[in-house]
Design a protein around this motif. Sequence first.
Motif: not given
Length: 201
Positions: A118-121, A112, A115-116, A123-124
């Motif tokens: 992943h949506s943040e710039e 979880r 997944t959160e 953070q790859e």
Amino acid sequence: IGSEEKQWPAVRLAYDEPLDLFMDMMRRSHVSPSASVVRKSVFEKLGGFNDIEEEYKGKRVQAEDYDFFLRAGRLSRFVCSSRSTTLYRRHAAQSSIHAAPQIVMSIKYRIRLITEMHSEEGQESLVSRAISETIARWKEYLTSVCVMGNKEAIDYVMDYGMSEELLKDSTARFKAILMVPGSVLKAWSHVPRTVRKILDV
């Protein structure tokens, strides 16, 4: 604690200077809520506990404390005393008596959070490391469950692993291990992580 006192974690940690434990906590839990003090500002920023409500055999599956400190690790660093400050009593009626559901729940919290992230710039790199640590921990869980030889627990974790895209490949590889004698599996659990990585299991 039962008939004899045991220390947890088995290796006593102590660091007086603040330490970033986020990625390490993706692999394992170091924190006991009963022995922790959290800044109010951190607690409020996290929104407190955010548990996934599930039951197993009539008992609530608990791992929200792990999730809380995992999320806290993204915001703050930790300090740790070497002193023992808490006694933890184990008994047959406690909610955490069933290990397999707790194992699965702790992985659900990891996924979880990933997944959160992943949506943040930007953070790859962190996401990639978090995924690697989560899969590595899942493989360790699978090994320990297979060694215990509890068919119900094995079926529980295998069913979850095959249903979760992130874990499907590593879970499928472990299905063959179920045909290996328990004594061999027990020996395998002590093989260094570097060797397992070379063998990719």
